[in-house]
Design a protein around this motif. Structure first.
Motif, PDB file in Angstrom:
ATOM      1  N   HIS A  10       0.834  -1.200   0.000  1.00  0.00           N
ATOM      2  CA  HIS A  10       0.000   0.000   0.000  1.00  0.00           C
ATOM      3  C   HIS A  10       0.876   1.261   0.000  1.00  0.00           C
ATOM      4  CE1 HIS A  10      -3.829   1.849   0.123  1.00  0.00           C
ATOM      5  NE2 HIS A  10      -3.891   2.135   1.411  1.00  0.00           N
ATOM      6  N   ALA A  11       2.010   1.186   0.682  1.00  0.00           N
ATOM      7  CA  ALA A  11       2.932   2.328   0.689  1.00  0.00           C
ATOM      8  C   ALA A  11       3.487   2.585  -0.708  1.00  0.00           C
ATOM      9  CB  ALA A  11       4.068   2.074   1.675  1.00  0.00           C
ATOM     10  N   ILE A  12       3.875   1.530  -1.414  1.00  0.00           N
ATOM     11  CA  ILE A  12       4.351   1.685  -2.796  1.00  0.00           C
ATOM     12  C   ILE A  12       3.254   2.297  -3.649  1.00  0.00           C
ATOM     13  CG2 ILE A  12       5.140   0.456  -4.861  1.00  0.00           C
ATOM     14  CD1 ILE A  12       6.379  -1.651  -2.998  1.00  0.00           C
ATOM     15  N   GLU A  13       2.039   1.795  -3.479  1.00  0.00           N
ATOM     16  CA  GLU A  13       0.900   2.312  -4.234  1.00  0.00           C
ATOM     17  C   GLU A  13       0.691   3.799  -3.962  1.00  0.00           C
ATOM     18  OE1 GLU A  13      -3.879   1.286  -4.817  1.00  0.00           O
ATOM     19  OE2 GLU A  13      -2.773   0.508  -3.087  1.00  0.00           O
ATOM     20  N   ALA A  14       0.860   4.210  -2.714  1.00  0.00           N
ATOM     21  CA  ALA A  14       0.625   5.607  -2.347  1.00  0.00           C
ATOM     22  C   ALA A  14       1.706   6.533  -2.877  1.00  0.00           C
ATOM     23  CB  ALA A  14       0.541   5.728  -0.823  1.00  0.00           C
ATOM     24  N   LEU A  15       2.929   6.022  -3.024  1.00  0.00           N
ATOM     25  CA  LEU A  15       4.048   6.877  -3.432  1.00  0.00           C
ATOM     26  C   LEU A  15       4.235   6.940  -4.940  1.00  0.00           C
ATOM     27  CD1 LEU A  15       6.628   5.832  -0.686  1.00  0.00           C
ATOM     28  CD2 LEU A  15       5.339   7.980  -0.815  1.00  0.00           C
ATOM     29  N   MET A  16       3.778   5.943  -5.678  1.00  0.00           N
ATOM     30  CA  MET A  16       4.028   5.925  -7.117  1.00  0.00           C
ATOM     31  C   MET A  16       3.435   7.128  -7.872  1.00  0.00           C
ATOM     32  SD  MET A  16       6.158   3.649  -7.985  1.00  0.00           S
ATOM     33  CE  MET A  16       6.947   4.057  -6.409  1.00  0.00           C
ATOM     34  N   PRO A  17       2.240   7.629  -7.505  1.00  0.00           N
ATOM     35  CA  PRO A  17       1.755   8.826  -8.211  1.00  0.00           C
ATOM     36  C   PRO A  17       2.692  10.020  -8.072  1.00  0.00           C
ATOM     37  CG  PRO A  17      -0.067   7.746  -7.104  1.00  0.00           C
ATOM     38  CD  PRO A  17       1.191   7.069  -6.619  1.00  0.00           C
ATOM     39  N   ALA A  18       3.348  10.161  -6.924  1.00  0.00           N
ATOM     40  CA  ALA A  18       4.301  11.268  -6.741  1.00  0.00           C
ATOM     41  C   ALA A  18       5.517  11.065  -7.637  1.00  0.00           C
ATOM     42  CB  ALA A  18       4.723  11.364  -5.281  1.00  0.00           C
TER      43      ALA A  18
END
Length: 248
Positions: free
Chosen positions: A33-41
């Protein structure tokens, strides 16, 4: 070509979430979930970088430096002091300031419930690993048959940037030829930018467009259907601290 999220899940032969979870005291589902949250940035930062040829040069140079592939193969190396330092170089290229990194972590905290302190420590690890994945994808090491040979792409980019002499030396014989041609181009570009080549800077195309940029932007898609408000908030962070993005 694999979007960023799918590419990241292939790191360390698919064991990336397990490694991140162990390192940062998370459940594997939280790490994903952390990877998912950071990829848009990261997607926003990468795409902004391709809009300016003088920002694009250092990005490509870093990608092909030979530094980052090992972090994608073994993310444990990205946890080392050197790995974090290399990851911070990527963050500096893409985010531009620590304020952006902090704001990205704060936004991701709202999306994941994971504390900002953990996400901030995770950022350089993710950055270095992602850069290694981009290098491997760009050179066809992830089994992607659609990616253009990078030497051929660089030749087109050099022509668009007006460095015909450097472009004429580019060949499709592999990474060594690419690096040699790119180093020549990058040296000229940097000298021109700092006024060392005479009064005239090279006339760069506006908007910048080339097979290289098109291929890279395809690689830089996050591959996620996150909430539109979340994606917009991430983009707004960059606009607030760095100004509106140039349109490619």
């Amino acid at each position: 070509m694999l979007p960023l999220f799918e590419m990241m899940l292939k790191a360390q032969n698919g064991a990336v979430t397990e490694a991140l979870a162990k390192q940062f005291g998370l459940a594997q589902s939280q790490a994903e979930h952390a990877i998912e949250a950071l990829m848009p940035a990261f997607s926003s930062g990468l795409k902004r970088t391709t809009a300016n040829p003088y920002d694009l040069g250092p990005l490509i140079s870093a990608m092909f430096s030979g530094t980052y592939g090992k972090y994608f193969d073994n993310i444990g190396k990205a946890f080392s002091d050197q790995g974090k330092a290399d990851g911070n170089v990527v963050l500096e290229h893409l985010f531009g300031s620590k304020e952006v990194s902090r704001a990205v972590a704060a936004q991701a905290e709202q999306f994941t419930g994971i504390g900002q302190d953990v996400l901030k420590r995770m950022l350089p690890v993710i950055a270095g690993t992602m850069m290694g994945g981009l290098f491997k994808q760009a050179t066809g090491q992830l089994g992607d048959t659609e990616i253009y040979p990078m030497a051929a792409i660089s030749q087109n980019w050099m022509k668009i940037m007006g460095f015909g002499q450097a472009a004429s030396k580019a060949t499709t014989s592999g990474n060594e030829a690419f690096q040699s041609a790119f180093d020549n181009l990058y040296a000229q570009a940097m000298r021109a930018m700092w006024g060392l080549e005479g009064p005239e800077k090279p006339q760069l195309p506006t908007p910048l467009s080339s097979p290289l940029v098109d291929a890279l932007n395809s690689m830089f898609e996050s591959g996620l259907e996150v909430q539109k408000s979340y994606q917009k908030n991430m983009e707004a962070i960059f606009d607030h601290y760095l100004g509106p993005a140039e349109k490619p």
